[in-house]
Scaffold this motif. Structure first.
Motif, PDB file in Angstrom:
ATOM      1  N   ILE A   9       7.931  -1.867  -7.303  1.00  0.00           N
ATOM      2  CA  ILE A   9       6.493  -1.584  -7.441  1.00  0.00           C
ATOM      3  C   ILE A   9       6.281  -0.129  -7.876  1.00  0.00           C
ATOM      4  N   VAL A  10       7.043   0.805  -7.306  1.00  0.00           N
ATOM      5  CA  VAL A  10       6.920   2.220  -7.693  1.00  0.00           C
ATOM      6  C   VAL A  10       7.241   2.389  -9.182  1.00  0.00           C
ATOM      7  N   TYR A  11       8.317   1.726  -9.637  1.00  0.00           N
ATOM      8  CA  TYR A  11       8.719   1.873 -11.046  1.00  0.00           C
ATOM      9  C   TYR A  11       7.672   1.260 -11.985  1.00  0.00           C
ATOM     10  N   LEU A  12       7.198   0.052 -11.649  1.00  0.00           N
ATOM     11  CA  LEU A  12       6.202  -0.594 -12.510  1.00  0.00           C
ATOM     12  C   LEU A  12       4.896   0.198 -12.541  1.00  0.00           C
ATOM     13  N   ALA A  13       4.489   0.715 -11.380  1.00  0.00           N
ATOM     14  CA  ALA A  13       3.251   1.510 -11.334  1.00  0.00           C
ATOM     15  C   ALA A  13       3.379   2.746 -12.225  1.00  0.00           C
TER      16      ALA A  13
ATOM     17  N   LEU B 226       6.872 -10.935  -9.997  1.00  0.00           N
ATOM     18  CA  LEU B 226       6.093  -9.862 -10.638  1.00  0.00           C
ATOM     19  C   LEU B 226       7.007  -8.751 -11.157  1.00  0.00           C
ATOM     20  N   ILE B 227       7.938  -8.299 -10.321  1.00  0.00           N
ATOM     21  CA  ILE B 227       8.841  -7.205 -10.712  1.00  0.00           C
ATOM     22  C   ILE B 227       9.764  -7.653 -11.841  1.00  0.00           C
ATOM     23  N   GLY B 228      10.282  -8.886 -11.723  1.00  0.00           N
ATOM     24  CA  GLY B 228      11.188  -9.396 -12.749  1.00  0.00           C
ATOM     25  C   GLY B 228      10.513  -9.509 -14.119  1.00  0.00           C
ATOM     26  N   VAL B 229       9.316 -10.102 -14.150  1.00  0.00           N
ATOM     27  CA  VAL B 229       8.583 -10.253 -15.416  1.00  0.00           C
ATOM     28  C   VAL B 229       8.164  -8.886 -15.948  1.00  0.00           C
ATOM     29  N   GLY B 230       7.749  -7.983 -15.022  1.00  0.00           N
ATOM     30  CA  GLY B 230       7.337  -6.641 -15.434  1.00  0.00           C
ATOM     31  C   GLY B 230       8.485  -5.884 -16.091  1.00  0.00           C
ATOM     32  N   ILE B 231       9.664  -5.921 -15.495  1.00  0.00           N
ATOM     33  CA  ILE B 231      10.833  -5.230 -16.076  1.00  0.00           C
ATOM     34  C   ILE B 231      11.240  -5.883 -17.400  1.00  0.00           C
ATOM     35  N   TYR B 232      11.139  -7.210 -17.448  1.00  0.00           N
ATOM     36  CA  TYR B 232      11.459  -7.918 -18.699  1.00  0.00           C
ATOM     37  C   TYR B 232      10.521  -7.458 -19.821  1.00  0.00           C
ATOM     38  N   ASN B 233       9.234  -7.336 -19.510  1.00  0.00           N
ATOM     39  CA  ASN B 233       8.261  -6.870 -20.515  1.00  0.00           C
ATOM     40  C   ASN B 233       8.573  -5.450 -20.980  1.00  0.00           C
ATOM     41  N   ILE B 234       9.027  -4.609 -20.034  1.00  0.00           N
ATOM     42  CA  ILE B 234       9.385  -3.219 -20.394  1.00  0.00           C
ATOM     43  C   ILE B 234      10.609  -3.199 -21.312  1.00  0.00           C
ATOM     44  N   VAL B 235      11.643  -3.987 -20.920  1.00  0.00           N
ATOM     45  CA  VAL B 235      12.890  -4.011 -21.693  1.00  0.00           C
ATOM     46  C   VAL B 235      12.655  -4.553 -23.100  1.00  0.00           C
ATOM     47  N   THR B 236      11.784  -5.560 -23.214  1.00  0.00           N
ATOM     48  CA  THR B 236      11.542  -6.189 -24.524  1.00  0.00           C
ATOM     49  C   THR B 236      10.474  -5.457 -25.334  1.00  0.00           C
TER      50      THR B 236
ATOM     51  N   TYR C 257       0.807  -1.233   0.000  1.00  0.00           N
ATOM     52  CA  TYR C 257       0.000   0.000   0.000  1.00  0.00           C
ATOM     53  C   TYR C 257       0.841   1.284   0.000  1.00  0.00           C
ATOM     54  N   GLY C 258       2.149   1.200   0.302  1.00  0.00           N
ATOM     55  CA  GLY C 258       3.002   2.392   0.337  1.00  0.00           C
ATOM     56  C   GLY C 258       3.061   3.135  -0.993  1.00  0.00           C
ATOM     57  N   PRO C 259       3.411   2.447  -2.108  1.00  0.00           N
ATOM     58  CA  PRO C 259       3.439   3.141  -3.406  1.00  0.00           C
ATOM     59  C   PRO C 259       2.074   3.722  -3.791  1.00  0.00           C
TER      60      PRO C 259
END
Length: 608
Positions: free
Chosen positions: A267-271, A184-194, A43-45
């Motif tokens: 989480i902050v970066y993905l959001a 979640l963070i790993g797959v999310g960053i991978y999706n962003i990079v690709t 809930y912080g982010p």
């Protein structure tokens, strides 16, 4: 029956020599003491975005520098509490640091804030987790309070069974949550990079935003800093660690800080990159998970582990509250019962007290404790500020080797914590004003308890109290209700103490009963003096106590002691007591606070 149930729920009693076996290693400690801090990632982010959305979605890029600011504060707090662990290896955290370096009042403010905060931790965490469950199963929504109470009872019983056992069970959900978020963070960053996530979903960093102000950014920073609640728990719970406790606590604190930093920043970066907008009915983590995986197994795995850790975040309170209570109790600011270890070598009175108060809080607020989150956060940042300031003064005063870097760390932490605390008061005063009321009341209560203990100590200490007057003899008063084996048993006991100074007292309501009883008594025990006290208003207590007072005044002139012997029969079955012995209970209750009168109960056990 009660002892069997207690044995079933809590387990066999442990010997004091088994205390070492109840210490926990770093892996288990990380799980049970970090659950509060790690759960705040859920809930912080979101709290940062809720403030920024008041301007526009274009302002979401500010969540990145605000997140960096939160990480700077986290680093300062972790390094500072690491110093506290080695400086105060017996635990106590902010309370001990503030008391020793700033004085008693700041120490009590820190201790009182944390005690209340741990109660709020349990209530808020369990309510949040219950909401997550009932959101998935809407038919259960009407039973929120009942479900939350069941969870609190479960966690309370688990902690009463001992730190080791609770840690063994609760570690799995915490590590599953960490694993789920890393995936979640790993797959999310991978999706962003690709390139699977469109960069058009978010405004580029540096985009001008109309209406943005420093005050609003500080408000968002303060809200995001709620993710740091629970950071202090490890410094309070050092005695729970295996030896060398300070080293193990320090390594656990660093591990917790590292995990929290990685999860929070991820989480902050993905959001930000996903352009997630906070919604009332769907959490930010839920939206990120849905956009990353869709509504498949991984989505529900992340949601399930998030709900679990929100509930288990309450366990941080159960780990830290009893140990903080022990430090306050040793200083005589709260009842000494909090220093007593239970059957399983945990501080069971503190655990039960925390559970009961948390249940009351949930019932009063009907399980809707979300508006307590600002109060919960400010209750942590007040001790943060005080402990950092206390450490600053410690380094300035003692100037040990390498004290300048330590001073800089604590000064940074104190300054940022103070800003966050002030921002909470400025922006959420309607929700946190009660802190200004209950903290002074708690401090007054602390001082009243300490004053009482000191007064009791002065009166009980042989070197300071007045010598007791010698006792020349004993006058025994025996209230009787009839001629029975119960009275005979008590009379025999009275004769063994003082055969010539016994006064039997009978309180009749009718004159006929008075005459009849006197005749029976004179035939049964003519050697024992009988006094009848006719009571036209059908009260036993008033005439009896007046008579005892009269005898006591005359006896004190001759240095005689007055003893009241109360006959009582004990039924074979415990529940039968409900049907009997009300008069003896009332007499004892009224005489208990009479000075210079000793009350003795002589039991007569029935066989069937």
């Amino acid at each position: 029956m009660i002892s069997i149930l207690k044995r079933f729920l809590i387990g066999r009693p442990l010997k004091s020599t088994e205390l070492g076996e109840q210490k926990i290693n770093k892996t288990k400690a990380l799980a049970i003491l970090s659950s509060d801090a790690l759960s705040s990632v859920a809930y912080g982010p979101e709290q940062i975005l809720l403030v920024l959305i008041t301007i526009s979605a274009a302002a979401f890029w500010y969540s990145i520098p605000i997140g960096i600011g939160v990480l700077i504060l986290l680093t300062a707090l972790i390094l500072s509490y690491r110093q506290i662990i080695f400086a105060y290896p017996h635990g106590g955290g902010a309370y001990v640091v503030s008391k020793e370096n700033l004085g008693m009042y700041p120490g009590l403010i820190a201790g009182g804030s944390l005690l209340v905060d741990y109660i709020l931790t349990v209530a808020v965490s369990v309510s949040a987790g219950t909401d997550a469950i009932t959101s998935a199963f809407p038919s259960l929504h009407a039973h929120n309070v009942g479900i939350a109470i069941v969870f609190i009872l479960f966690i309370t019983i688990l902690n009463l069974r001992g730190v080791t056992e609770s840690a063994s069970i609760l570690a799995y959900p915490v590590y599953l949550f960490v694993l789920a978020l890393f995936i979640l963070i790993g797959v999310g960053i991978y999706n962003i990079v690709t390139g699977h996530v469109s960069p058009e979903l978010h405004a580029p960093i540096g985009t001008p935003v109309a209406g943005i102000s420093l005050f609003l950014l500080l408000r968002a920073f303060a809200s995001g800093s709620s993710a740091l609640t629970g950071v202090e728990a490890i410094s309070n719970a050092i005695p729970n660690f295996k030896d060398p406790a300070p080293n193990n606590a320090s390594k656990t604190l660093i591990a917790m800080g590292s995990l929290l930093a990685l999860l929070f920043s991820g989480i902050v970066y993905l959001a930000y990159y996903y352009g997630v907008t906070p919604k009332e009915e769907v959490t930010v983590v839920s939206q990120i998970a849905e956009q990353t995986f869709g509504r498949n197994f991984m989505y529900f795995f992340i949601q399930g582990t998030t709900a679990l850790i929100l509930i288990l975040a309450a366990n941080t309170g159960y780990s830290a509250f009893p140990l903080l209570a022990v430090n306050l109790a040793k200083d005589k600011f709260i009842p000494r019962m909090f220093t007593i270890r239970g059957d399983r070598l945990g501080y069971s009175n503190g655990i039960i007290f925390l559970g009961v108060l948390s249940i009351i809080l949930i019932i009063v607020f009907k399980g809707q404790t979300e508006h307590l989150i600002p109060l919960y956060a400010v209750g942590v940042f007040i001790p943060f500020t005080l402990s950092q300031t206390g450490m600053m003064l410690k380094w300035i005063r003692e100037k040990p080797k390498g004290w300048v870097p330590k001073l800089i760390i604590n000064s940074t932490g104190a300054a940022i914590s103070l800003v966050v605390t002030l921002m909470f008061f400025l922006t959420k005063f309607a929700q946190v004003w009660s802190v200004l009321v209950f903290l002074p009341l708690i401090i007054v209560l602390f001082y009243q308890i300490k004053k009482h203990y000191e007064a009791v100590g002065d009166q009980l200490r042989i070197t300071t109290c007045e010598p007791s007057a010698p006792i020349e003899g004993n006058v025994i008063i025996l209230p009787v209700a009839g001629i029975t084996h119960v009275v005979e048993n008590s009379l025999n006991y009275a004769k063994s103490l003082s055969p010539h100074q016994i006064i039997a007292v009978y309180v009749p309501f009718e004159r006929e009963d008075e005459t009849l009883f006197e005749e029976k008594w004179n035939k049964w025990h003519p050697d024992v003096r009988l006094v009848t006290l006719h009571s036209p208003y059908r009260s036993i207590i008033n005439p009896l106590t007046k008579f005892i007072d009269t005898v006591q005044r005359k006896a004190s002139e001759s240095n005689y002691q007055v003893t009241v012997i109360i006959p009582q029969f004990i039924p074979k079955k415990g529940w039968h007591n409900i049907l009997h012995n009300q008069s003896s209970l009332l007499i004892r209750a009224h005489l208990l606070f009479r000075r210079n009168v000793i009350i003795t109960t002589v039991p007569y056990h029935l066989k069937k």
